[in-house]
Design an enzyme around this catalytic site. Sequence first.
Site, mmCIF file in Angstrom:
data_model
loop_
_atom_site.group_PDB
_atom_site.id
_atom_site.type_symbol
_atom_site.label_atom_id
_atom_site.label_comp_id
_atom_site.label_asym_id
_atom_site.label_seq_id
_atom_site.Cartn_x
_atom_site.Cartn_y
_atom_site.Cartn_z
ATOM 1 C CG ASP A 203 -0.133 -0.044 2.531
ATOM 2 O OD1 ASP A 203 0.927 -0.702 2.567
ATOM 3 O OD2 ASP A 203 -0.558 0.585 3.520
ATOM 4 N NE ARG B 259 9.690 1.159 0.095
ATOM 5 C CZ ARG B 259 9.922 2.101 1.026
ATOM 6 N NH1 ARG B 259 10.914 2.963 0.874
ATOM 7 N NH2 ARG B 259 9.175 2.168 2.114
ATOM 8 C CE LYS C 87 -1.313 5.200 3.040
ATOM 9 N NZ LYS C 87 -0.460 5.122 4.237
ATOM 10 C CE LYS D 234 -0.733 0.901 6.470
ATOM 11 N NZ LYS D 234 0.587 0.738 5.820
ATOM 12 C CD GLU E 62 1.298 0.146 10.322
ATOM 13 O OE1 GLU E 62 0.482 0.308 9.405
ATOM 14 O OE2 GLU E 62 2.506 -0.009 10.130
ATOM 15 C CE LYS F 285 1.812 -3.195 9.033
ATOM 16 N NZ LYS F 285 1.596 -3.402 7.602
ATOM 17 C CB SER G 171 9.486 -5.313 8.033
ATOM 18 O OG SER G 171 9.267 -4.507 6.914
ATOM 19 N N GLY H 251 11.863 -1.288 8.569
ATOM 20 C CA GLY H 251 13.246 -0.940 8.232
ATOM 21 C C GLY H 251 14.243 -2.018 8.631
ATOM 22 N N GLY I 228 5.959 -4.794 4.475
ATOM 23 C CA GLY I 228 6.057 -4.081 3.210
ATOM 24 C C GLY I 228 7.450 -4.299 2.648
ATOM 25 N NE ARG I 229 10.066 -0.012 5.108
ATOM 26 C CZ ARG I 229 10.272 0.842 6.103
ATOM 27 N NH1 ARG I 229 11.351 1.593 6.096
ATOM 28 N NH2 ARG I 229 9.416 0.940 7.096
HETATM 29 P P1 13P Z 1 7.093 -2.068 6.459
HETATM 30 O O1 13P Z 1 7.014 -3.548 6.680
HETATM 31 O O2 13P Z 1 7.967 -1.696 5.285
HETATM 32 O O3 13P Z 1 7.390 -1.304 7.711
HETATM 33 O O4 13P Z 1 5.657 -1.613 5.983
HETATM 34 C C1 13P Z 1 4.560 -2.094 6.634
HETATM 35 C C2 13P Z 1 3.494 -1.087 6.624
HETATM 36 O O5 13P Z 1 2.405 -1.356 6.165
HETATM 37 C C3 13P Z 1 3.760 0.231 7.200
HETATM 38 O O6 13P Z 1 2.575 0.920 7.354
#
Ligand code: 13P
Length: 348
Positions: A24, A33, A98, A137, A180, A222, A264, A266, A298-299
């Site tokens: 998202d 990215r 999101k 989210k 989150e 989250k 995650s 970072g 995400g990352r």
């Molecule tokens: P990361 O795993 O890259 O932190 O992203 C998750 C996410 O949805 C942040 O809002």
Amino acid sequence: MNLADLNTIARAMVAPGKGILAADESSGTIKKRFDVIGVESTETSRRDYREMMFRSKEAMSQYISGVILYDETIWQNAADGTPLVKLIEQAGSIPGIKVDEGTQPLPNCPGELITVGLDKLAERLAKYYKQGARFAKWRAVIDIDSASGVPTHTAIMTNAHALARYAALCQQAQIVPIVEPEVLMDGAHDIDTCYNVTEWVLKETFQQLYFQRVALEGMILKPNMAIAGKKSAKKAGVEEVAEKTVKLLKSCVPSAVPGIAFLSGGQSDEEATAHLDAMNKIGGLTSGLPWGLTFSYGRALQAAPQKAWSGKADNIAAGQAAFTHRAKMNSLASKGEWTTALESKKAA
Ligand code: 13P
């Protein structure tokens, strides 16, 4: 609100061996990215990239329970005209969206942010539901800078309040809220400072969820892990991160919450996997943790496929293999069944 149906979706999102793909990224973030891999960010390149992931059969059907989409993506069609939402559904995964609209400076709190997007959220949620979204989210961002007194109670309370308002609106729209509250790992703080701030943030968040009558059985949390800041001189080991994060969550997250899906934040791909695995090895599905512990990365799920794809149609299979590999590693970690040795056995 039909709470039984919300609970069914929430449990599916954290089904054993499955986790969430956070795809998202806003147009601004995905551009950053793509800059790294030398790809121009256009509506078509963003679509092609995400279509590549959503067409990864093994990953999407076996390891990815749901996908968080950005507003642009939820309305997009694949190159052959199939809505991207349909691709996700056909693979057996759940589309999500999101819905926060990013952050703005919080008045009277220098350096701190408030997440915005509550105005007209009810109308937007109804449209997203029609388009297939079954969860949403909202990300609140809490920074740590002990020298300047950050975070303040004002920032924590205001963001928790917004998270709870968002969650209540989602449930009213028959959408499962992913709540989150992210404590950033950008600072120089040690793991114990992160632990203490995250504890404060989670306590406040669950208090606000209670005040605003959010049904915990119909949401997913989250959170960040308890982890040292990236600039800290004292990096915590995998076991310490796992032990402290499990202790922290046990003391803050009511057992009515069906699942916890980490961001995650970072961490490197392998660190994010190792930490999740270590927590599930301690906690384990059989040893009495009241909620599922999985990923919503995400990352840490996308860095490898982005690099392998690099914007070239010829690399689609390589991108899908890299994505499938990371999804599989995290799936194993969500069951406490990952080992470092498995990292070298890349998916075909
Ligand atoms: P990361 O795993 O890259 O932190 O992203 C998750 C996410 O949805 C942040 O809002």
